[in-house]
Design an enzyme around this catalytic site. Structure first.
Site, PDB file in Angstrom:
ATOM      1  N   GLU A 192      -2.675 -10.085 -21.726  1.00  0.00           N
ATOM      2  CA  GLU A 192      -2.986 -11.496 -21.535  1.00  0.00           C
ATOM      3  C   GLU A 192      -4.337 -11.870 -22.119  1.00  0.00           C
ATOM      4  OE1 GLU A 192      -2.489 -14.741 -17.946  1.00  0.00           O
ATOM      5  OE2 GLU A 192      -2.877 -12.666 -17.427  1.00  0.00           O
ATOM      6  N   GLU A 216     -13.265 -13.347  -7.197  1.00  0.00           N
ATOM      7  CA  GLU A 216     -13.401 -12.330  -6.153  1.00  0.00           C
ATOM      8  C   GLU A 216     -12.517 -11.116  -6.438  1.00  0.00           C
ATOM      9  OE1 GLU A 216     -14.645 -16.253  -4.674  1.00  0.00           O
ATOM     10  OE2 GLU A 216     -12.845 -15.521  -5.699  1.00  0.00           O
ATOM     11  N   SER A 252       2.696 -15.551  -9.191  1.00  0.00           N
ATOM     12  CA  SER A 252       2.033 -16.010  -7.963  1.00  0.00           C
ATOM     13  C   SER A 252       3.014 -16.653  -6.990  1.00  0.00           C
ATOM     14  CB  SER A 252       0.924 -17.004  -8.294  1.00  0.00           C
ATOM     15  OG  SER A 252      -0.091 -16.394  -9.044  1.00  0.00           O
TER      16      SER A 252
END
Length: 436
Positions: A279, A415, A151
């Site tokens: 993961e 989302e 990220s």
């Protein structure tokens, strides 16, 4: 796949249970129950020592021999029945058994889980023989810790938008420059696997200038050593809980060897997406055992405080219990499919992890909310009087409530998970996206 435990699995369970009972004593007894979500800052040195203890016992890297090249790795420190790059041969059901027993005794939160559960399966699937030989044995010995550099401030759930760049230097290696954020345990890690742009910038402007194609093209997956003073800076991020498990990481020309690009230059998107499939495998079941303990704590609080006499509270408690059982059955149903991502027509490596994340993220938030509701007004009071040395003390249920607010954001927001299911599984039209 029919998922059940046979006689060999139960024998393996007895061995695991006996080893944990023998070794979670002495200095390690102080680490029991420490280091979970929201308290990953606790007992750092002791938990690093516990990683090495696990390595000596042969409990890191279960099942790594599956698919490994014959004779690969050193397997140093392995226990009986060693093979491949890890320490013990173990079937999928035995890996689940170990995870269940580990969680049952509230063994210390794992410092090495990112290396063992994310990087190692990725190297086995996409790495070279040399990369496996170099990196897997130290992970199996509990000696090296890893963090995940995905990220960025402008590219959270949308990983295709990463701007961190890796440029070739005169020696043919890469120099990494950019910023990563929400990087768990970066302040403790020895290495970081970094998703960086080695090709075009992937933006609409870049495509117009001929600098890039689609956003996910031109990315590479690099293994970067963290001990580079002046070239890597780690800044802790203080969270709602008052602790700092997450970090910002700034790269300023950090060196990554050309031999440490996994899957080849420009193939980072494929490798990164493969890692996300790993993961949410066996670790999902481990997580659910922890959830069950948290639910039990909320029930005890409701009984002790009398909130259980409220029929609405009882309904919420029963609903949480029933939904947790459904999540477990769903995890067992999908675990045997490719990458823990298939089953139920969801498509390997795509739909099932997103469904699991949607299920547990909101469930966990509701549990935190319920923990506060059963306490009533006293939920706002800390466990001890304020003092300058401990200005922000929380008990377990308060930490659960605050930390779980992030559950629907990190690891891919709700989302984004819904978009993945809609577009990649159900085949619905893609959401309109503006230029970056």
């Amino acid at each position: 796949m029919e998922f059940g435990f046979g006689a060999e699995d139960e024998a393996f369970r007895a061995e695991a249970r006996a080893w944990l009972a023998e070794h979670l004593t002495g200095e390690f007894a102080a680490a029991v129950g420490r280091g979970g979500p929201g308290s990953e800052h606790e007992g750092g040195a002791l938990r690093r020592a516990w990683e090495r203890e696990l390595g000596r016992g042969g409990w890191i890297g279960l099942g790594w021999d599956e698919g490994a090249e014959p004779g690969a790795g050193t397997g140093e420190g392995a226990g009986g029945g060693s093979g491949g790059y890890g320490n013990r041969r173990a079937t999928l059901t035995q890996q689940v058994v170990w995870a269940e027993e580990y969680a049952r005794v509230r063994a210390p939160g794992r410092y090495g889980h990112i290396g063992e559960n994310l990087l190692a399966p990725t190297l086995l699937a996409y790495g070279s023989r040399e990369q496996r030989d170099e990196f897997l044995p130290p992970i199996a010995r509990g000696e090296t810790l890893w963090c995940q550099g995905y990220s960025e401030p402008g590219a959270g759930s949308d990983l295709a938008g990463v701007r961190t760049r890796a440029e070739r230097d005169g020696a043919g290696d890469f120099r990494v420059t950019g910023q990563k954020i929400w990087t768990s345990l970066a302040h403790e890690a020895d290495w970081c696997f970094v998703l960086a742009r080695t090709g075009g910038d992937g933006s609409a402007r870049g495509r117009a200038n001929g600098r890039g194609a689609r956003p996910h093209e031109g990315l590479s997956f690099l293994l970067v050593p963290m001990d580079q003073p002046g070239r890597i800076e780690v800044r802790p991020i203080r969270q709602l809980t008052g602790t700092s498990e997450f970090n910002e990481v700034f790269f300023d020309g950090a060196r990554a060897r050309a031999a440490h690009v996994v899957g080849g230059v420009g193939n980072g998107w494929r490798v990164a997406m493969g890692l996300l499939g790993f993961e949410r495998g066996v670790s999902t079941l481990v997580q659910q055992i922890g959830f069950a303990e948290e639910l039990a704590a909320v029930v005890r609080e409701a009984v002790a405080g009398g909130a259980v006499g409220d029929p609405v509270v009882r309904d919420r408690l029963v609903r949480q219990w029933a939904e947790l059982r459904v999540m477990r059955w769903n995890a067992l149903r999908t675990l045997g499919s490719a990458g823990a991502g298939g089953g139920g027509g969801l498509g390997p490596g795509v739909g099932a992890p997103s469904v699991a994340k949607l299920l547990w993220g909101r469930w966990h938030q509701r549990l935190g909310e319920l923990g506060m509701a059963v306490r009533g007004p006293s939920a706002a009071v800390g466990p001890q009087d304020w003092c300058a040395d401990a200005p922000y003390e929380l008990d377990a249920l308060q930490r659960l409530f605050l930390f779980s607010r992030a559950d629907t954001v990190y690891g891919g927001s709700d989302e984004v998970q819904r978009n993945i299911i809609a577009e990649r599984v159900l085949g619905l039209p893609r959401e309109a996206r503006g230029p970056r």
